[in-house]
Write an enzyme that holds these catalytic residues in place. Structure first.
Site, PDB file in Angstrom:
ATOM      1  N   GLY A 121      -3.096   7.675  -2.218  1.00 55.24           N
ATOM      2  CA  GLY A 121      -2.867   6.710  -3.280  1.00 55.24           C
ATOM      3  C   GLY A 121      -3.236   5.309  -2.822  1.00 55.24           C
ATOM      4  O   GLY A 121      -3.372   5.031  -1.619  1.00 55.24           O
ATOM      5  N   CYS A 122      -3.402   4.415  -3.788  1.00 51.24           N
ATOM      6  CA  CYS A 122      -3.832   3.057  -3.466  1.00 51.24           C
ATOM      7  C   CYS A 122      -2.752   2.279  -2.715  1.00 51.24           C
ATOM      8  O   CYS A 122      -3.007   1.714  -1.641  1.00 51.24           O
ATOM      9  CB  CYS A 122      -4.251   2.323  -4.736  1.00 51.24           C
ATOM     10  SG  CYS A 122      -3.043   2.372  -6.082  1.00 51.24           S
TER      11      CYS A 122
END
Length: 341
Positions: A150-151
């Site tokens: 995920g970012c």
């Protein structure tokens, strides 16, 4: 030539993937799939900036014959749950898969199902490799299935990874992250309207964002003990970028030079991690549309450290990292097409 397909090509991450892959000299973008209600548009109609660079026409459901005949590797830029519905068939066809959703990131199925949904292929979770090259480079090379990070976790994990590996982290850390609006995806919502975001700053899902368990799992693996993360994300009025400020107590005192040297040596061979001079903060504008993660560290007490990371949420936090993983899986140079030869 690496022949690739993108499922979910019309989303922000999918469009960015296409843009990066069209610049890759060793890649042929052969298949693009959009949502069932999106028709069969040209990719250049979805992303007008790609006019003149591609004539690809997308389908609104997978053409499995074309996927089988025309691709070697498929990117899934899809929402969670949707991704896992395609993975078994893709692997059965012998395709290598890079999934940008959360469906295969968490090894603990119970944790995944608490934060997301019932998992329909938990057996594949054990096989999936977490796609953070700075941590799992060798495993990525031989993997069939990559769980792209995920970012927010990318920024927080990279900010704290050197401390975790050296067992310098006290078991509770705080991560305060600011993200641009594209991090929420293209699905319209009241919170993401221009008038709501512009000239505004707000926290959301404090302590209950589902990226928190991902940070905890990976940092705990690195630290070889349980690490808890109090994660508070914020929405800021910019399109792309994440700045994560992490607050940590150390298990023992080290000097400023030792702290900087630890980070410098940890990332010396990493092409996409750039260390700031000691005590300087990175800035989002310096990583926009790049695959870099810029990190700055500073002691703020005898055993207190602030570690700050800046990334582009669509590139290093999603599509760029996915292409980096593809390069490792397929034997292409790691830095192509991000850094000119």
């Amino acid at each position: 030539m690496i022949r690739v397909g993108i499922f979910g090509i019309s989303g922000f991450a999918g469009q960015k993937l296409a843009e990066i892959l069209l610049a890759h000299p060793e890649v042929s973008l052969a298949v693009g799939v959009v949502a069932p209600d999106e028709g069969t548009p040209l990719l250049s109609e979805i992303a007008p900036r790609l006019r003149g660079r591609t004539s690809l026409r997308c389908t609104n459901r997978p053409d499995w014959g074309a996927v089988d005949a025309e691709t070697d590797l498929v990117f899934l830029a899809l929402p969670h749950v949707v991704s896992m519905s395609f993975v078994p068939q893709l692997l059965k066809l012998g395709k290598r898969v890079i999934d940008l959703s959360a469906d295969f990131r968490l090894k603990n199925i119970a944790v995944y199902e608490k934060w997301y949904a019932t998992h329909t292929c938990p057996d594949l979770v054990r096989e999936a490799v977490y796609g953070l090259p700075e941590m799992y480079r060798d495993a990525i090379r031989s993997a069939r299935l990559i769980a792209n990070p995920g970012c927010y976790p990318t920024s927080v994990i990279l900010a704290l990874l050197p401390l975790a590996r050296e067992r310098l982290l006290e078991p509770a850390v705080i991560a305060d992250s600011k993200s641009g609006v594209t991090g929420a995806g293209r699905t319209p919502s009241l919170a993401n309207l221009y008038a709501e975001c512009n000239e505004n700053l707000k926290a959301y899902k404090a302590g209950e964002h589902r990226h928190g368990p991902e940070m905890e799992e990976i940092l705990s693996i690195a630290a070889r003990e349980t690490v808890s993360v109090l994660f508070v994300p914020h929405l800021v009025p910019m399109s792309q970028g994440i700045l994560s400020t992490c607050y940590a107590r150390l298990t023992r005192e080290i000097s400023e030079k030792q702290l900087q040297d630890l980070y410098e040596s940890s990332y010396a061979s990493e092409p996409f991690v750039r260390m700031m001079p000691y005590g300087q903060s990175p800035a989002c504008r310096n990583v926009t549309d790049t695959n870099y993660c810029d990190i700055g560290v500073k002691k703020v007490g005898p055993r207190q450290v602030v570690a700050i990371a800046a990334i582009d949420n669509l590139v290093k936090g999603a599509s760029g990292q996915a292409v980096h993983n593809m390069n490792l899986m397929c034997g292409a140079p790691e830095t192509v097409p991000f850094i000119p030869a």
